[in-house]
Design an enzyme around this catalytic site. Sequence first.
Site, PDB file in Angstrom:
ATOM      1  N   GLU A 183      16.018   0.155 -68.935  1.00 39.72           N
ATOM      2  CA  GLU A 183      15.092  -0.501 -69.865  1.00 39.72           C
ATOM      3  C   GLU A 183      15.656  -0.554 -71.277  1.00 39.72           C
ATOM      4  OE1 GLU A 183      11.034   0.941 -70.038  1.00 39.72           O
ATOM      5  OE2 GLU A 183      10.482  -0.200 -68.269  1.00 39.72           O
ATOM      6  N   HIS A 186      26.855   9.210 -46.310  1.00 38.09           N
ATOM      7  CA  HIS A 186      26.755   8.694 -44.948  1.00 38.09           C
ATOM      8  C   HIS A 186      26.039   7.346 -44.904  1.00 38.09           C
ATOM      9  CE1 HIS A 186      28.231  12.502 -43.172  1.00 38.09           C
ATOM     10  NE2 HIS A 186      27.852  12.924 -44.372  1.00 38.09           N
ATOM     11  N   LYS A 207       4.064  -9.292 -65.454  1.00 39.18           N
ATOM     12  CA  LYS A 207       2.639  -9.020 -65.733  1.00 39.18           C
ATOM     13  C   LYS A 207       1.909 -10.324 -66.009  1.00 39.18           C
ATOM     14  CE  LYS A 207       3.396  -4.517 -67.874  1.00 39.18           C
ATOM     15  NZ  LYS A 207       3.369  -3.785 -69.134  1.00 39.18           N
TER      16      LYS A 207
HETATM   17  O1  PA5 Z   1       9.278   3.010 -71.322  1.00 40.01           O
HETATM   18  C1  PA5 Z   1       8.270   2.337 -71.379  1.00 40.01           C
HETATM   19  O2  PA5 Z   1       7.742   2.047 -72.469  1.00 40.01           O
HETATM   20  C2  PA5 Z   1       7.569   1.835 -70.137  1.00 40.01           C
HETATM   21  O3  PA5 Z   1       8.276   2.076 -68.981  1.00 40.01           O
HETATM   22  C3  PA5 Z   1       6.208   2.497 -70.010  1.00 40.01           C
HETATM   23  O4  PA5 Z   1       6.362   3.871 -69.954  1.00 40.01           O
HETATM   24  C4  PA5 Z   1       5.450   2.008 -68.773  1.00 40.01           C
HETATM   25  O5  PA5 Z   1       5.439   0.618 -68.723  1.00 40.01           O
HETATM   26  C5  PA5 Z   1       4.023   2.526 -68.787  1.00 40.01           C
HETATM   27  O6  PA5 Z   1       3.350   2.090 -69.919  1.00 40.01           O
HETATM   28  P1  PA5 Z   1       2.026   2.779 -70.412  1.00 40.01           P
HETATM   29  O7  PA5 Z   1       2.321   4.193 -70.711  1.00 40.01           O
HETATM   30  O8  PA5 Z   1       1.619   1.996 -71.617  1.00 40.01           O
HETATM   31  O9  PA5 Z   1       1.012   2.653 -69.293  1.00 40.01           O
END
Ligand code: PA5
Length: 442
Positions: free
Chosen positions: A280, A301, A415
């Site tokens: 990310e 394996h 989303k």
């Molecule tokens: O690193 C990030 O910001 C994302 O992966 C969030 O942790 C994830 O999308 C969950 O979001 P939230 O905590 O707002 O539900």
Amino acid sequence: MKDIQFTYSYALDNNALHSYKEETLSALRTLTEGTGAGNDFLGWLSLPKDIRSQVSTIQQTADRLRRQCDMIVCVGIGGSYLGAKAVIDALQSSFAYCNKPQIVYAGNSIGEDYLYELQTLLRDRNFGIICISKSGTTTEPALAFRLLKQQLEEQAGKEVARERIVCITDAKKGALRTLATQEGYDTFVIEDNIGGRFSVLSPVGLLPIACAGLDINALLDGAEKMMACCTAADFEHNPALHYAASRNHLYRQGKKIELLVNYHPKLHYVSEWWKQLYGESEGKQNKGIFPASVDFTTDLHSMGQYVQEGERHLFETVISVEQPEHKVVVPTDDANLDGLNFLAGKRVDEVNKMAELGTRLAHMDGGVPNLLIQMPALNEYALGQLIAFFEVACGVSGYMLGVNPFNQPGVEAYKKNMFALLRKPGYEEATAAIEKRISQQR
Ligand code: PA5
């Protein structure tokens, strides 16, 4: 206590590493001086110190939940559960029934069967819920929380449910904050300047980890020491700069995939947490090393053939644990029908270590450069160090790549489509557009 060590010399030589000195130091300055993109998300850099004032409240809440519950459901997705699961899985027994209370997870998928099976399991349990969502609006955890909250209220009554639900979310914004305030739940705050994937050392990770009976002070001690070491402008002794330099060097040589390798199944979720952290943070603008992972020797394996002889676009970062917690010795067998007496008297870990060394040598011979992280042991302190090391290296590495390591704009695309397809109010235009597109494809 011994520190974790990083070794680059199986992948690049000293001259190559030192050619990145100025570049890494400049990226580190951008990070620590807060002059780069995403500089409003740097609260994690001082978390190991800043969070200390909240540790006793977190511990008291955890102790209460541990007394009240035989099972605690952590509801959250991405950065809101991966860090906690990584630490808990690494340090608890691999066999769930040995752990009291048992920590289970929900809201990290939309699998109906998973939720059904979880709800069935919880039917005769004294369970509690920690619901974690920074935005407080993420669909997966919101859906799971709605189901589990109702179940808990039906099983235990609204008053008991109120005592057994804790929410971790934004201080003011989001549906989860509104709900928690109206229901009177205990809450902890995720600060604005800490992104989800950098939040494991905040209440997001610390509360579930403390609920599992683990030592959050030791985790923070390890993280604080490594954070200081990795943010110091001392190229020679800064392992995060060496790691950032090494992986960017390999990437620029065409090694586009990094495999995080472990030799202990308990580390599986450390890899899952690491994949989110790097994927990310770096996968943007059509750039970025693809973070993948394997559990060895298990995956030797299945994936071993590819790693040894497939396309040469891989490098490996191996996490090696020097001392396992327990000792198991291979017994002698007089009949020796399995032919294993050559191992008799040796620890299982010695066999594992020889598999590790043999694999590293074979993969290097096959053209897969190896980076090595050595952990003295699997404990809270070493995991705290590992977390801080990976986080700082990720920030530095992202700036070297020329991206903002602290946003995740690409996550929104699915989303928008999902909400349009589900006809969420406010998405009417997107619904019309997506339905037209689908009808054209038919
Ligand atoms: O690193 C990030 O910001 C994302 O992966 C969030 O942790 C994830 O999308 C969950 O979001 P939230 O905590 O707002 O539900």
